[in-house]
Design a protein around this motif. Structure first.
Motif, short mmCIF file in Angstrom:
data_model
loop_
_atom_site.label_atom_id
_atom_site.label_comp_id
_atom_site.label_asym_id
_atom_site.label_seq_id
_atom_site.Cartn_x
_atom_site.Cartn_y
_atom_site.Cartn_z
N ALA A 1 40.85 -24.79 -15.31
CA ALA A 1 39.71 -25.68 -15.12
C ALA A 1 38.99 -25.99 -16.43
O ALA A 1 38.57 -27.11 -16.65
CB ALA A 1 38.74 -25.05 -14.12
N GLU A 2 38.87 -24.98 -17.29
CA GLU A 2 38.02 -25.17 -18.45
C GLU A 2 38.40 -24.22 -19.57
O GLU A 2 38.89 -23.12 -19.33
CB GLU A 2 36.57 -24.92 -18.03
CG GLU A 2 35.53 -25.27 -19.06
CD GLU A 2 34.13 -25.10 -18.49
OE1 GLU A 2 33.73 -25.93 -17.65
OE2 GLU A 2 33.46 -24.13 -18.87
N VAL A 3 38.19 -24.66 -20.78
CA VAL A 3 38.31 -23.79 -21.95
C VAL A 3 37.09 -24.06 -22.83
O VAL A 3 36.60 -25.19 -22.87
CB VAL A 3 39.64 -24.02 -22.72
CG1 VAL A 3 39.70 -25.41 -23.30
CG2 VAL A 3 39.84 -22.97 -23.81
N SER A 4 36.59 -23.02 -23.47
CA SER A 4 35.37 -23.16 -24.26
C SER A 4 35.73 -23.40 -25.73
O SER A 4 36.68 -22.83 -26.25
CB SER A 4 34.53 -21.89 -24.14
OG SER A 4 33.36 -22.00 -24.91
N LEU B 1 42.30 -34.16 -21.91
CA LEU B 1 41.12 -33.31 -21.79
C LEU B 1 39.92 -34.18 -21.46
O LEU B 1 39.93 -35.38 -21.72
CB LEU B 1 40.84 -32.58 -23.11
CG LEU B 1 41.96 -31.70 -23.66
CD1 LEU B 1 41.63 -31.27 -25.08
CD2 LEU B 1 42.18 -30.49 -22.78
N SER B 2 38.91 -33.56 -20.89
CA SER B 2 37.63 -34.24 -20.68
C SER B 2 36.61 -33.54 -21.57
O SER B 2 36.33 -32.35 -21.40
CB SER B 2 37.22 -34.17 -19.21
OG SER B 2 35.95 -34.74 -19.05
N VAL B 3 36.10 -34.29 -22.56
CA VAL B 3 35.14 -33.73 -23.51
C VAL B 3 33.88 -34.58 -23.51
O VAL B 3 33.95 -35.79 -23.32
CB VAL B 3 35.74 -33.66 -24.93
CG1 VAL B 3 36.95 -32.77 -24.96
CG2 VAL B 3 36.08 -35.02 -25.46
N GLU C 1 28.28 -23.77 -27.98
CA GLU C 1 29.47 -23.71 -27.12
C GLU C 1 29.60 -25.03 -26.38
O GLU C 1 28.62 -25.56 -25.85
CB GLU C 1 29.34 -22.57 -26.11
CG GLU C 1 29.33 -21.18 -26.73
CD GLU C 1 30.63 -20.83 -27.42
OE1 GLU C 1 31.71 -21.10 -26.85
OE2 GLU C 1 30.57 -20.29 -28.54
N PRO D 1 31.90 -26.89 -23.34
CA PRO D 1 32.94 -26.75 -22.31
C PRO D 1 33.92 -27.93 -22.38
O PRO D 1 33.52 -29.08 -22.49
CB PRO D 1 32.15 -26.77 -21.00
CG PRO D 1 30.90 -27.53 -21.33
CD PRO D 1 30.61 -27.30 -22.78
N ILE D 2 35.20 -27.61 -22.35
CA ILE D 2 36.27 -28.62 -22.39
C ILE D 2 37.05 -28.52 -21.09
O ILE D 2 37.55 -27.45 -20.75
CB ILE D 2 37.22 -28.37 -23.59
CG1 ILE D 2 36.44 -28.26 -24.91
CG2 ILE D 2 38.30 -29.44 -23.65
CD1 ILE D 2 35.73 -29.50 -25.32
N GLN D 3 37.15 -29.62 -20.37
CA GLN D 3 37.91 -29.65 -19.12
C GLN D 3 39.36 -30.02 -19.41
O GLN D 3 39.63 -30.98 -20.13
CB GLN D 3 37.33 -30.69 -18.16
CG GLN D 3 35.88 -30.44 -17.79
CD GLN D 3 35.73 -29.29 -16.84
OE1 GLN D 3 35.85 -28.15 -17.22
NE2 GLN D 3 35.48 -29.58 -15.59
N VAL D 4 40.29 -29.25 -18.84
CA VAL D 4 41.72 -29.53 -18.98
C VAL D 4 42.13 -30.38 -17.78
O VAL D 4 41.91 -29.99 -16.63
CB VAL D 4 42.54 -28.23 -19.02
CG1 VAL D 4 44.03 -28.53 -19.17
CG2 VAL D 4 42.05 -27.34 -20.16
#
Length: 194
Positions: free
Chosen positions: A39-42, A68-70, A84, A86-89
């Protein structure tokens, strides 16, 4: 003569070097690789050699959009050296193999930062296998058993190599992997009975 700027008694013919590092952004991802279904990577963004007295706006974008959704813009508040993000994959729901997504962070007057993330494809190739005959006699000989391997895949651009294993082992034998050619949905293979 070249001297550092902190010297006394400067001469007009001297060249003075001032040790000033450029304002720099640094981007660090919490993981080097993630599954497509993650779901997400920081991502940690850090500003270096920059005053922390003011806020700083940073633009984010992907080198190749759609992986990605940034957020398009993030802000360092006053006093913060790092933030920080959050980056959505994104899951493209296409079997297209593993790929590398590259994120780029820019801000006027700063050296840009980039970070790479390996995205492991989650879609698996689906196959069906079917024997041509339901019954084959044990003494039928070489290549007596016909088997069709069929791929259930919309993408036919590339050939697919398929390894076959039989249970129990040692009864049916193949001469190696089966290749389903590009632009084809199936391949036939003839097996030997041991």
């Amino acid at each position: 003569q070249v001297v550092w700027a902190n010297g006394e008694g400067r001469d007009n013919n001297d060249i003075y070097l001032i040790d000033v590092a450029p304002r720099t952004l640094r981007a660090t991802l919490a993981a080097d690789a993630v599954d497509e279904r993650a779901a997400e990577v920081s991502m940690t963004l850090t500003r270096e050699f920059a005053s922390l007295d003011t806020h700083l706006s940073v633009s984010l974008f992907e080198e190749v959009p759609g992986q990605l959704s940034v957020p398009a813009l993030v802000e360092f508040p006053s006093g913060a050296a790092s933030i920080e993000v959050p980056i959505q994959v994104l899951d493209n729901q296409v079997r297209d193999g593993d790929r590398v997504a590259r994120l780029i962070a820019t801000s006027p007057g700063c050296q840009f930062a980039e970070a790479e993330l390996m995205i492991r494809d989650r879609e698996q190739l689906q196959l069906e296998v079917a024997f041509a005959d339901q019954v084959v006699f044990e003494d039928a000989g070489e290549q007596a058993v016909a088997l069709r391997v069929h791929r259930l895949d919309e993408s036919l651009d590339l050939p697919v190599d398929v390894s076959l294993e039989f249970n129990p082992p040692g009864i049916l034998v193949t001469e190696g992997p089966v290749q389903i050619p590009a632009n084809s949905t199936f391949a036939d293979v003839y097996l030997n009975i041991v």
